[in-house]
Motif scaffolding. Sequence first.
Motif, mmCIF file in Angstrom:
data_model
loop_
_atom_site.group_PDB
_atom_site.id
_atom_site.type_symbol
_atom_site.label_atom_id
_atom_site.label_comp_id
_atom_site.label_asym_id
_atom_site.label_seq_id
_atom_site.Cartn_x
_atom_site.Cartn_y
_atom_site.Cartn_z
ATOM 1 N N ALA A 31 0.786 1.667 -3.048
ATOM 2 C CA ALA A 31 1.409 0.604 -2.258
ATOM 3 C C ALA A 31 0.918 0.683 -0.818
ATOM 4 O O ALA A 31 0.534 1.748 -0.337
ATOM 5 C CB ALA A 31 2.931 0.736 -2.301
ATOM 6 N N SER A 50 1.457 4.789 -0.493
ATOM 7 C CA SER A 50 1.289 5.371 -1.826
ATOM 8 C C SER A 50 1.920 6.764 -1.886
ATOM 9 O O SER A 50 2.123 7.423 -0.860
ATOM 10 C CB SER A 50 -0.193 5.453 -2.179
ATOM 11 O OG SER A 50 -0.801 4.180 -2.106
ATOM 12 N N LYS A 84 -7.891 -4.750 -1.041
ATOM 13 C CA LYS A 84 -7.582 -3.989 -2.252
ATOM 14 C C LYS A 84 -7.554 -2.498 -1.963
ATOM 15 O O LYS A 84 -8.437 -1.959 -1.310
ATOM 16 C CB LYS A 84 -8.616 -4.278 -3.342
ATOM 17 C CG LYS A 84 -8.368 -3.544 -4.647
ATOM 18 C CD LYS A 84 -9.438 -3.895 -5.685
ATOM 19 C CE LYS A 84 -9.209 -3.165 -6.994
ATOM 20 N NZ LYS A 84 -10.258 -3.514 -7.993
ATOM 21 N N ASP A 94 -4.774 3.690 -9.880
ATOM 22 C CA ASP A 94 -4.037 2.424 -9.838
ATOM 23 C C ASP A 94 -4.575 1.637 -8.649
ATOM 24 O O ASP A 94 -5.157 2.198 -7.714
ATOM 25 C CB ASP A 94 -2.543 2.690 -9.685
ATOM 26 C CG ASP A 94 -1.716 1.410 -9.859
ATOM 27 O OD1 ASP A 94 -2.229 0.468 -10.492
ATOM 28 O OD2 ASP A 94 -0.576 1.364 -9.357
ATOM 29 N N VAL A 96 -3.854 -1.996 -5.977
ATOM 30 C CA VAL A 96 -2.989 -3.076 -5.499
ATOM 31 C C VAL A 96 -3.827 -3.954 -4.584
ATOM 32 O O VAL A 96 -4.619 -3.451 -3.781
ATOM 33 C CB VAL A 96 -1.764 -2.531 -4.733
ATOM 34 C CG1 VAL A 96 -0.981 -3.666 -4.099
ATOM 35 C CG2 VAL A 96 -0.865 -1.732 -5.653
ATOM 36 N N LYS A 98 -3.597 -7.298 -1.810
ATOM 37 C CA LYS A 98 -2.809 -8.229 -1.012
ATOM 38 C C LYS A 98 -3.753 -9.088 -0.182
ATOM 39 O O LYS A 98 -4.889 -8.687 0.092
ATOM 40 C CB LYS A 98 -1.841 -7.480 -0.085
ATOM 41 C CG LYS A 98 -0.748 -6.715 -0.805
ATOM 42 C CD LYS A 98 0.247 -6.107 0.187
ATOM 43 C CE LYS A 98 1.396 -5.418 -0.523
ATOM 44 N NZ LYS A 98 2.387 -4.862 0.444
#
Length: 230
Positions: A31, A50, A84, A94, A96, A98
């Motif tokens: 995150a 994260s 990213k 993983d 994420v 935005k």
Amino acid sequence: MKLRLLLLASATLLASCDDEEIQPDTEFVTAFDLPDNGESQTIIAIQNQSKNGLRYVWNFGDGTTSQEENPTHIFESPGIYAVKLKALGFGKSDSVTKTIKIAPFNLFTRVDSHFAGTYDCKVVYEYSAYQSPTTRTRLPDQEVVITEAGASTLKWNDALLSYYPSITGSPQLPYNSAYNFYSLATSAAPRTTASAKFYAAGDSAVFSISKRTGASNGSATTTYHGIRRP
């Protein structure tokens, strides 16, 4: 042969322990916080939130990347960019993504002084020619009207004056501590130069227009020393 297998098994076990100091069932979260928008040529701070990652790979969507945990980034041009983050660690990975909207840089949101307005000016005219003394003449007082014409440009009569930063690519930095400096775009009227200095301490400014006079190799400069009306 048995010795080689034993050494191989030991090396594999050590690598596994080193890569998994925290057990694989530890919570793994990817995150980050990213502003919804920003301005070009301005530093954007990104907060990585994260958990339990070992390595981070950022792709800012403008052709640049970073492996810093909490990077800062400058988007050179306006646009919408997909940022990213890929986190890796403990046998897991993983990612994420935005988006951030980057608007054109706007100088006027970054300085305390407001330059637009009407200035009451004392006017001095100077003429100098090759191997001749400079002559100075006081002209009648005049008004100078300045309007904002863009995110970092001003309009003085028909002339567009552009902000001149102290460091290329860093228009958010003032030209120096005493004043903010604007000048005529280099593509305009090569024999004419115009500039404006807006002083940080008070509503005062100096405007100047200089013109080459041709065959005589002289120059004529009109300088306006102005106080802005309330």
